[in-house]
Design a protein around this motif. Structure first.
Motif, mmCIF file in Angstrom:
data_model
loop_
_atom_site.group_PDB
_atom_site.id
_atom_site.type_symbol
_atom_site.label_atom_id
_atom_site.label_comp_id
_atom_site.label_asym_id
_atom_site.label_seq_id
_atom_site.Cartn_x
_atom_site.Cartn_y
_atom_site.Cartn_z
ATOM 1 N N ARG A 266 0.833 -1.195 0.000
ATOM 2 C CA ARG A 266 0.000 0.000 0.000
ATOM 3 C C ARG A 266 0.875 1.255 0.000
ATOM 4 N N LYS A 267 0.311 2.343 -0.501
ATOM 5 C CA LYS A 267 0.999 3.633 -0.536
ATOM 6 C C LYS A 267 0.114 4.683 0.130
ATOM 7 N N THR A 268 -0.285 4.426 1.367
ATOM 8 C CA THR A 268 -1.157 5.363 2.071
ATOM 9 C C THR A 268 -0.386 6.626 2.424
ATOM 10 N N LEU A 269 -1.138 7.648 2.799
ATOM 11 C CA LEU A 269 -0.518 8.908 3.177
ATOM 12 C C LEU A 269 0.413 8.707 4.363
ATOM 13 N N ALA A 270 -0.006 7.906 5.326
ATOM 14 C CA ALA A 270 0.820 7.657 6.510
ATOM 15 C C ALA A 270 2.147 7.016 6.133
ATOM 16 N N ILE A 271 2.130 6.139 5.148
ATOM 17 C CA ILE A 271 3.368 5.486 4.698
ATOM 18 C C ILE A 271 4.275 6.491 3.993
ATOM 19 N N LEU A 272 3.690 7.324 3.148
ATOM 20 C CA LEU A 272 4.482 8.264 2.355
ATOM 21 C C LEU A 272 5.161 9.320 3.218
ATOM 22 N N ILE A 273 4.492 9.811 4.265
ATOM 23 C CA ILE A 273 5.083 10.878 5.076
ATOM 24 C C ILE A 273 5.737 10.362 6.351
ATOM 25 N N GLY A 274 5.542 9.077 6.665
ATOM 26 C CA GLY A 274 6.156 8.503 7.851
ATOM 27 C C GLY A 274 5.272 8.616 9.084
ATOM 28 N N ARG A 275 5.518 7.744 10.055
ATOM 29 C CA ARG A 275 4.656 7.675 11.234
ATOM 30 C C ARG A 275 4.641 8.991 12.034
ATOM 31 N N LYS A 276 5.820 9.559 12.300
ATOM 32 C CA LYS A 276 5.878 10.776 13.116
ATOM 33 C C LYS A 276 5.140 11.929 12.441
ATOM 34 N N ASN A 277 5.375 12.094 11.154
ATOM 35 C CA ASN A 277 4.692 13.178 10.437
ATOM 36 C C ASN A 277 3.202 12.934 10.331
ATOM 37 N N ALA A 278 2.812 11.665 10.229
ATOM 38 C CA ALA A 278 1.385 11.340 10.165
ATOM 39 C C ALA A 278 0.698 11.699 11.484
ATOM 40 N N ILE A 279 1.381 11.454 12.600
ATOM 41 C CA ILE A 279 0.822 11.814 13.903
ATOM 42 C C ILE A 279 0.730 13.335 14.030
ATOM 43 N N ARG A 280 1.763 14.032 13.535
ATOM 44 C CA ARG A 280 1.713 15.499 13.536
ATOM 45 C C ARG A 280 0.555 16.001 12.676
ATOM 46 N N LEU A 281 0.358 15.361 11.533
ATOM 47 C CA LEU A 281 -0.743 15.743 10.650
ATOM 48 C C LEU A 281 -2.078 15.524 11.331
ATOM 49 N N LEU A 282 -2.213 14.415 12.043
ATOM 50 C CA LEU A 282 -3.455 14.137 12.764
ATOM 51 C C LEU A 282 -3.737 15.252 13.770
ATOM 52 N N GLY A 283 -2.712 15.644 14.526
ATOM 53 C CA GLY A 283 -2.877 16.731 15.478
ATOM 54 C C GLY A 283 -3.255 18.033 14.786
ATOM 55 N N ALA A 284 -2.626 18.290 13.632
ATOM 56 C CA ALA A 284 -2.933 19.511 12.870
ATOM 57 C C ALA A 284 -4.370 19.501 12.365
ATOM 58 N N MET A 285 -4.867 18.334 11.989
ATOM 59 C CA MET A 285 -6.251 18.233 11.515
ATOM 60 C C MET A 285 -7.233 18.593 12.624
ATOM 61 N N PHE A 286 -6.921 18.158 13.843
ATOM 62 C CA PHE A 286 -7.770 18.532 14.975
ATOM 63 C C PHE A 286 -7.716 20.046 15.206
ATOM 64 N N ILE A 287 -6.517 20.610 15.166
ATOM 65 C CA ILE A 287 -6.356 22.051 15.409
ATOM 66 C C ILE A 287 -7.103 22.869 14.361
ATOM 67 N N VAL A 288 -6.976 22.487 13.101
ATOM 68 C CA VAL A 288 -7.663 23.212 12.023
ATOM 69 C C VAL A 288 -9.178 23.118 12.198
ATOM 70 N N SER A 289 -9.671 21.950 12.597
ATOM 71 C CA SER A 289 -11.118 21.776 12.769
ATOM 72 C C SER A 289 -11.670 22.725 13.828
ATOM 73 N N PHE A 290 -10.991 22.804 14.970
ATOM 74 C CA PHE A 290 -11.450 23.698 16.031
ATOM 75 C C PHE A 290 -11.238 25.164 15.648
ATOM 76 N N GLY A 291 -10.101 25.446 15.000
ATOM 77 C CA GLY A 291 -9.842 26.814 14.556
ATOM 78 C C GLY A 291 -10.852 27.285 13.529
ATOM 79 N N TRP A 292 -11.284 26.374 12.663
ATOM 80 C CA TRP A 292 -12.281 26.722 11.636
ATOM 81 C C TRP A 292 -13.598 27.145 12.279
ATOM 82 N N MET A 293 -13.959 26.479 13.368
ATOM 83 C CA MET A 293 -15.202 26.831 14.047
ATOM 84 C C MET A 293 -15.118 28.227 14.647
ATOM 85 N N ILE A 294 -13.958 28.592 15.159
ATOM 86 C CA ILE A 294 -13.777 29.942 15.686
ATOM 87 C C ILE A 294 -13.981 30.961 14.564
ATOM 88 N N ALA A 295 -13.398 30.672 13.396
ATOM 89 C CA ALA A 295 -13.535 31.579 12.249
ATOM 90 C C ALA A 295 -14.992 31.707 11.819
#
Length: 310
Positions: free
Chosen positions: A216-245
């Motif tokens: 498989r060539k999933t996004l998590a594989i392409l960017i690596g585990r650490k970056n995928a976890i960072r991306l997950l955290g960023a997705m949460f931050i953007v979701s909450f930030g979007w609601m503020i906007a």
């Protein structure tokens, strides 16, 4: 010498109770179906009187499509050798519970057929253009793991899930009630689409090593585990930030900031992946990711309804 009429090989006995069939549905993913329908309908309250029969029909049809998608996933992961008795996760009805692959495939197509029948009712009471949209949604569900190049084997799984199970379902749910589309449901759908995609990303972080071994060539594989976890955290931050906007631009009421009560679950989800490499260790984090989507979505619905009633 054992008799040729008798086998000394161990006999595997499968326990078939309701929990086996419940796991086949992969209930933790069904939040990606009922949350968008509820949000689209809650937004429609501001425009019209809600047709509850259409709401229930849309909700059940979405659950059928999501469940069928999960069953296609179960079937094709088995056929491609990804699922084994040692695999970690809620899947495994075929390899661990002994359900026939043909039965799983038949159930998946049966659920699709039920969704089609419900879709006919929705179209009769709204627009037949939705037949085309619904067909595309079901095709996406099938090709997520079916077909020659499954979406799940590419870096676009999170994007596809967010688009179809977030944006599209919210807009359909809004449209069947109001007969139109406005910018409000489009903008409100953004954080939900992100959180639906986060569920897939969490799944792919957990399965990263096994997916890589199976090509498989999933996004998590392409960017690596650490970056995928960072991306997950960023997705949460953007979701909450979007609601503020959305609140600052007066698109939705400040009551929708009730979604911030789901932040602790998002924190648990992100932190739960850090430093983990074994799938079994990451199961609580994956569960927390789905729960974040559920809590965020339901709190958003409550906030929308409170602001309407007040």
């Amino acid at each position: 010498m054992p008799s040729p009429l008798r086998s000394d090989a161990p006999v595997i006995k499968y326990k078939r109770d309701w929990r086996v069939w419940w796991r086949l549905l992969r209930p933790h993913t069904l939040t990606a179906a009922f949350v968008p329908v509820s949000i689209g309908t809650a937004l429609a309250v501001y425009e019209t009187t809600i047709n509850f029969s259409l709401f229930i029909t849309m909700l059940v049809a979405s659950l059928f499509i999501q469940s069928a998608t999960n069953m296609f996933n179960e079937y094709y992961d088995y056929k491609r050798g990804l699922d084994t008795p040692e695999s970690i996760g809620i899947g495994g009805a075929i390899v661990r519970d002994g359900i026939s692959p043909k039965t799983v495939l038949l159930l998946a197509w049966s659920f699709f057929a039920a969704a089609v029948l419900l879709g006919v009712y929705i179209c009769m009471n709204s627009s037949w253009w939705l037949a085309l949209v619904g067909t595309i949604c079901m095709a996406a569900g099938y090709f997520y793991t079916g077909g020659p190049i499954p979406i799940a084997y590419t870096p676009f799984g999170e994007l596809a899930a967010g688009f179809f199970m977030g944006l599209t379902i919210i807009l359909i749910s809004f449209f069947i009630q109001t007969g139109t589309i406005t910018w409000t449901p489009v903008l409100v759908s953004v954080p939900i689409s992100i959180l639906v995609g986060a569920i897939l990303l969490a799944n792919n972080i957990r399965d990263l090593d096994g997916d890589r071994a199976n090509g498989r060539k999933t996004l998590a594989i392409l960017i690596g585990r650490k970056n995928a976890i960072r991306l997950l955290g960023a997705m949460f931050i953007v979701s909450f930030g979007w609601m503020i906007a959305l609140v600052l631009f007066h698109i939705v009421s400040p009551w929708t900031l009730l979604v911030f009560f789901s932040i602790p679950k998002a924190f648990v989800a992100t932190k739960g992946f850090v430093g983990k490499t074994k799938p079994i260790e990451m199961m609580p984090a994956m569960k927390a990711t789905a729960q974040t989507n559920t809590q965020f979505g339901l709190l958003l619905v409550i906030g929308l309804l409170i602001s309407y009633w007040l």
